[in-house]
Write an enzyme that holds these catalytic residues in place. Structure first.
Site, PDB file in Angstrom:
ATOM      1  N   ASN A  16       0.852  -1.189   0.000  1.00 36.86           N
ATOM      2  CA  ASN A  16       0.000   0.000   0.000  1.00 36.86           C
ATOM      3  C   ASN A  16       0.886   1.236   0.000  1.00 36.86           C
ATOM      4  O   ASN A  16       1.829   1.310   0.791  1.00 36.86           O
ATOM      5  CB  ASN A  16      -0.904  -0.002   1.237  1.00 36.86           C
ATOM      6  CG  ASN A  16      -1.850  -1.184   1.265  1.00 36.86           C
ATOM      7  OD1 ASN A  16      -2.330  -1.620   0.231  1.00 36.86           O
ATOM      8  ND2 ASN A  16      -2.111  -1.708   2.452  1.00 36.86           N
ATOM      9  N   GLN A  63      -2.013   3.266   2.892  1.00 39.31           N
ATOM     10  CA  GLN A  63      -0.817   3.076   3.726  1.00 39.31           C
ATOM     11  C   GLN A  63      -0.983   3.799   5.062  1.00 39.31           C
ATOM     12  O   GLN A  63      -1.177   5.020   5.082  1.00 39.31           O
ATOM     13  CB  GLN A  63       0.434   3.606   3.010  1.00 39.31           C
ATOM     14  CG  GLN A  63       1.706   3.375   3.817  1.00 39.31           C
ATOM     15  CD  GLN A  63       2.962   3.889   3.112  1.00 39.31           C
ATOM     16  OE1 GLN A  63       2.891   4.503   2.045  1.00 39.31           O
ATOM     17  NE2 GLN A  63       4.107   3.652   3.728  1.00 39.31           N
ATOM     18  N   HIS A 115       6.510  -1.393   3.431  1.00 44.62           N
ATOM     19  CA  HIS A 115       6.286  -2.791   3.840  1.00 44.62           C
ATOM     20  C   HIS A 115       5.416  -3.487   2.811  1.00 44.62           C
ATOM     21  O   HIS A 115       4.560  -2.881   2.184  1.00 44.62           O
ATOM     22  CB  HIS A 115       5.630  -2.870   5.225  1.00 44.62           C
ATOM     23  CG  HIS A 115       4.363  -2.069   5.349  1.00 44.62           C
ATOM     24  ND1 HIS A 115       4.378  -0.707   5.566  1.00 44.62           N
ATOM     25  CD2 HIS A 115       3.058  -2.421   5.274  1.00 44.62           C
ATOM     26  CE1 HIS A 115       3.134  -0.259   5.626  1.00 44.62           C
ATOM     27  NE2 HIS A 115       2.305  -1.276   5.440  1.00 44.62           N
ATOM     28  N   HIS A 134       2.744  -6.635   2.450  1.00 44.08           N
ATOM     29  CA  HIS A 134       1.903  -7.624   3.126  1.00 44.08           C
ATOM     30  C   HIS A 134       2.026  -8.931   2.338  1.00 44.08           C
ATOM     31  O   HIS A 134       1.901  -8.927   1.103  1.00 44.08           O
ATOM     32  CB  HIS A 134       0.436  -7.192   3.107  1.00 44.08           C
ATOM     33  CG  HIS A 134       0.147  -5.907   3.836  1.00 44.08           C
ATOM     34  ND1 HIS A 134      -0.451  -5.866   5.074  1.00 44.08           N
ATOM     35  CD2 HIS A 134       0.371  -4.613   3.482  1.00 44.08           C
ATOM     36  CE1 HIS A 134      -0.588  -4.610   5.458  1.00 44.08           C
ATOM     37  NE2 HIS A 134      -0.102  -3.821   4.504  1.00 44.08           N
TER      38      HIS A 134
HETATM   39  P1  AMP Z   1      -0.680  -0.443   5.846  1.00 47.53           P
HETATM   40  O1  AMP Z   1      -2.115  -0.048   5.897  1.00 47.53           O
HETATM   41  O2  AMP Z   1      -0.298  -1.059   4.531  1.00 47.53           O
HETATM   42  O3  AMP Z   1       0.242   0.687   6.255  1.00 47.53           O
HETATM   43  O4  AMP Z   1      -0.535  -1.611   6.890  1.00 47.53           O
HETATM   44  C1  AMP Z   1       0.064  -1.479   8.134  1.00 47.53           C
HETATM   45  C2  AMP Z   1      -0.058  -2.815   8.814  1.00 47.53           C
HETATM   46  O5  AMP Z   1       0.788  -2.827   9.943  1.00 47.53           O
HETATM   47  C3  AMP Z   1      -1.471  -3.160   9.322  1.00 47.53           C
HETATM   48  O6  AMP Z   1      -1.900  -4.376   8.733  1.00 47.53           O
HETATM   49  C4  AMP Z   1      -1.301  -3.275  10.827  1.00 47.53           C
HETATM   50  O7  AMP Z   1      -2.112  -4.277  11.397  1.00 47.53           O
HETATM   51  C5  AMP Z   1       0.179  -3.582  10.951  1.00 47.53           C
HETATM   52  N1  AMP Z   1       0.807  -3.189  12.202  1.00 47.53           N
HETATM   53  C6  AMP Z   1       0.755  -1.980  12.793  1.00 47.53           C
HETATM   54  N2  AMP Z   1       1.484  -1.977  13.913  1.00 47.53           N
HETATM   55  C7  AMP Z   1       2.025  -3.212  14.035  1.00 47.53           C
HETATM   56  C8  AMP Z   1       2.880  -3.829  14.988  1.00 47.53           C
HETATM   57  N3  AMP Z   1       3.355  -3.166  16.046  1.00 47.53           N
HETATM   58  N4  AMP Z   1       3.229  -5.119  14.790  1.00 47.53           N
HETATM   59  C9  AMP Z   1       2.760  -5.800  13.723  1.00 47.53           C
HETATM   60  N5  AMP Z   1       1.959  -5.263  12.775  1.00 47.53           N
HETATM   61  C10 AMP Z   1       1.585  -3.990  12.928  1.00 47.53           C
END
Ligand code: AMP
Length: 114
Positions: A87, A94, A100, A102
């Site tokens: 994202n 994002q 990152h 997924h």
């Molecule tokens: P995005 O929307 O692509 O930025 O996704 C961010 C992702 O990070 C989400 O799926 C969250 O659930 C995940 N996330 C946020 N904080 C943490 C954390 N401390 N450990 C593991 N995953 C996380």
């Protein structure tokens, strides 16, 4: 980046369920999984978004992709299929400003995304 949660995870200043790491890449479980397998692949070095991964970072981008494939094979879901998503920015959904990918698997994923 001091306030970046994924930098903190990469630096082991914040806990995460780490399942793989090498010099450049870290893989850990997403804290709010949306599929039976939901992993996050990050570069240990901070990049705010995909927009910051330039030509000079082609090797790193390749490592992230190769890591996703290796994990899919090692975890046994390569054949049934999986999805790799990055994202980018507001409209891309994002939420965490550290690039990152997924890695999603374990159920039939719908398309198009919402
Ligand atoms: P995005 O929307 O692509 O930025 O996704 C961010 C992702 O990070 C989400 O799926 C969250 O659930 C995940 N996330 C946020 N904080 C943490 C954390 N401390 N450990 C593991 N995953 C996380």
């Amino acid at each position: 980046m001091p306030d970046c949660i994924f930098c903190k995870i990469a630096n082991k200043e914040m806990p995460a369920e780490i399942i793989f790491e090498d010099e450049q890449v870290l893989v850990f479980k997403d804290v709010k999984p949306v599929a039976p397998v939901h992993l996050l692949l990050i570069p240990k070095k901070h990049y705010t978004s995909l927009l910051d991964l330039g030509e000079a970072d082609a090797g790193l981008a390749g490592s992230l992709q190769a890591t996703a494939v290796r994990i899919a094979r090692d975890f046994g879901f390569a054949e049934q299929g999986f999805r790799v998503v990055c994202n980018c920015g507001r409209d891309g959904g994002q939420l965490v400003a550290h690039v990152h990918y997924h890695l999603l698997a374990g159920r039939a994923l719908k398309w198009p995304p919402g």
